[in-house]
Design a protein around this motif. Structure first.
Motif, PDB file in Angstrom:
ATOM      1  N   ARG A   1     119.080  99.975  57.183  1.00 36.67           N
ATOM      2  CA  ARG A   1     118.303 100.371  58.369  1.00 36.67           C
ATOM      3  C   ARG A   1     117.219  99.370  58.708  1.00 36.67           C
ATOM      4  O   ARG A   1     116.986  99.058  59.875  1.00 36.67           O
ATOM      5  CB  ARG A   1     117.693 101.755  58.167  1.00 36.67           C
ATOM      6  CG  ARG A   1     118.702 102.852  58.239  1.00 36.67           C
ATOM      7  CD  ARG A   1     118.053 104.190  58.138  1.00 36.67           C
ATOM      8  NE  ARG A   1     119.065 105.236  58.186  1.00 36.67           N
ATOM      9  CZ  ARG A   1     118.796 106.511  58.043  1.00 36.67           C
ATOM     10  NH1 ARG A   1     117.560 106.911  57.842  1.00 36.67           N
ATOM     11  NH2 ARG A   1     119.770 107.393  58.094  1.00 36.67           N
ATOM     12  N   GLY A   2     116.544  98.857  57.699  1.00 39.11           N
ATOM     13  CA  GLY A   2     115.497  97.863  57.945  1.00 39.11           C
ATOM     14  C   GLY A   2     116.044  96.572  58.520  1.00 39.11           C
ATOM     15  O   GLY A   2     115.422  95.939  59.372  1.00 39.11           O
ATOM     16  N   ILE A   3     117.219  96.191  58.057  1.00 39.86           N
ATOM     17  CA  ILE A   3     117.842  94.964  58.569  1.00 39.86           C
ATOM     18  C   ILE A   3     118.213  95.138  60.029  1.00 39.86           C
ATOM     19  O   ILE A   3     117.955  94.267  60.856  1.00 39.86           O
ATOM     20  CB  ILE A   3     119.073  94.599  57.714  1.00 39.86           C
ATOM     21  CG1 ILE A   3     118.632  94.235  56.308  1.00 39.86           C
ATOM     22  CG2 ILE A   3     119.850  93.467  58.348  1.00 39.86           C
ATOM     23  CD1 ILE A   3     119.756  94.083  55.322  1.00 39.86           C
ATOM     24  N   TRP A   4     118.811  96.285  60.364  1.00 38.36           N
ATOM     25  CA  TRP A   4     119.178  96.526  61.762  1.00 38.36           C
ATOM     26  C   TRP A   4     117.946  96.625  62.649  1.00 38.36           C
ATOM     27  O   TRP A   4     117.945  96.147  63.781  1.00 38.36           O
ATOM     28  CB  TRP A   4     120.039  97.785  61.890  1.00 38.36           C
ATOM     29  CG  TRP A   4     121.456  97.511  61.538  1.00 38.36           C
ATOM     30  CD1 TRP A   4     122.128  97.935  60.434  1.00 38.36           C
ATOM     31  CD2 TRP A   4     122.381  96.728  62.295  1.00 38.36           C
ATOM     32  NE1 TRP A   4     123.405  97.456  60.455  1.00 38.36           N
ATOM     33  CE2 TRP A   4     123.591  96.716  61.579  1.00 38.36           C
ATOM     34  CE3 TRP A   4     122.305  96.033  63.487  1.00 38.36           C
ATOM     35  CZ2 TRP A   4     124.710  96.039  62.042  1.00 38.36           C
ATOM     36  CZ3 TRP A   4     123.419  95.357  63.939  1.00 38.36           C
ATOM     37  CH2 TRP A   4     124.606  95.366  63.224  1.00 38.36           C
ATOM     38  N   LEU A   5     116.888  97.242  62.149  1.00 37.88           N
ATOM     39  CA  LEU A   5     115.651  97.323  62.923  1.00 37.88           C
ATOM     40  C   LEU A   5     115.094  95.931  63.183  1.00 37.88           C
ATOM     41  O   LEU A   5     114.661  95.618  64.304  1.00 37.88           O
ATOM     42  CB  LEU A   5     114.626  98.187  62.201  1.00 37.88           C
ATOM     43  CG  LEU A   5     113.277  98.342  62.887  1.00 37.88           C
ATOM     44  CD1 LEU A   5     113.438  99.072  64.214  1.00 37.88           C
ATOM     45  CD2 LEU A   5     112.310  99.083  61.992  1.00 37.88           C
ATOM     46  N   ALA A   6     115.113  95.081  62.174  1.00 36.54           N
ATOM     47  CA  ALA A   6     114.616  93.716  62.350  1.00 36.54           C
ATOM     48  C   ALA A   6     115.458  92.942  63.367  1.00 36.54           C
ATOM     49  O   ALA A   6     114.922  92.205  64.200  1.00 36.54           O
ATOM     50  CB  ALA A   6     114.616  92.992  61.009  1.00 36.54           C
ATOM     51  N   ILE A   7     116.777  93.112  63.312  1.00 32.67           N
ATOM     52  CA  ILE A   7     117.648  92.416  64.260  1.00 32.67           C
ATOM     53  C   ILE A   7     117.371  92.880  65.682  1.00 32.67           C
ATOM     54  O   ILE A   7     117.262  92.071  66.611  1.00 32.67           O
ATOM     55  CB  ILE A   7     119.124  92.637  63.879  1.00 32.67           C
ATOM     56  CG1 ILE A   7     119.450  91.899  62.591  1.00 32.67           C
ATOM     57  CG2 ILE A   7     120.056  92.190  65.009  1.00 32.67           C
ATOM     58  CD1 ILE A   7     120.792  92.255  61.998  1.00 32.67           C
ATOM     59  N   ILE A   8     117.238  94.190  65.872  1.00 35.55           N
ATOM     60  CA  ILE A   8     117.008  94.740  67.208  1.00 35.55           C
ATOM     61  C   ILE A   8     115.654  94.294  67.749  1.00 35.55           C
ATOM     62  O   ILE A   8     115.540  93.886  68.910  1.00 35.55           O
ATOM     63  CB  ILE A   8     117.135  96.277  67.182  1.00 35.55           C
ATOM     64  CG1 ILE A   8     118.594  96.671  66.926  1.00 35.55           C
ATOM     65  CG2 ILE A   8     116.628  96.889  68.476  1.00 35.55           C
ATOM     66  CD1 ILE A   8     118.780  98.139  66.608  1.00 35.55           C
ATOM     67  N   LEU A   9     114.620  94.344  66.912  1.00 38.34           N
ATOM     68  CA  LEU A   9     113.297  93.949  67.385  1.00 38.34           C
ATOM     69  C   LEU A   9     113.205  92.440  67.629  1.00 38.34           C
ATOM     70  O   LEU A   9     112.506  92.008  68.548  1.00 38.34           O
ATOM     71  CB  LEU A   9     112.226  94.406  66.403  1.00 38.34           C
ATOM     72  CG  LEU A   9     112.018  95.913  66.340  1.00 38.34           C
ATOM     73  CD1 LEU A   9     110.923  96.251  65.330  1.00 38.34           C
ATOM     74  CD2 LEU A   9     111.673  96.479  67.696  1.00 38.34           C
TER      75      LEU A   9
END
Length: 65
Positions: A9-17
Motif C-alpha cells: 500500500r505504501g508503494i502504491w501511495l508513493a507512486i500515485i503521489l
C-alpha cells in the motif's frame, strides 16, 4: 501483484503521489509558459495535483477491492 497486500500500500501511495506531483508541475509549467499570472499558475498546479491524486487513489481502490 494484486496491490491489496498491506506491505504494498505504501508503494502504491508513493507512486500515485509522485505521478500527481509530476502532473501538477507540468500543469504549472504550461500555465507559466502561457504567460498566466502567478496565482493562476499556483492554482492550476494545485488543482491538477489534487485531481490526479484523487483519481489515482479512487482508481487504485476500485481495482484492488
Amino acid at each position: 501483484m494484486n496491490g491489496n497486500n498491506p506491505s504494498q500500500r505504501g508503494i502504491w501511495l508513493a507512486i500515485i503521489l509522485l505521478a500527481s506531483l509530476v502532473g501538477g508541475a507540468v500543469a504549472g509549467g504550461l500555465f507559466h509558459v502561457a504567460g498566466a499570472a502567478l496565482p493562476a499558475v499556483m492554482g492550476a498546479s494545485g488543482a491538477a495535483f489534487m485531481g490526479v491524486a484523487s483519481l489515482g487513489l479512487a482508481a487504485h481502490r476500485f481495482m484492488t477491492e
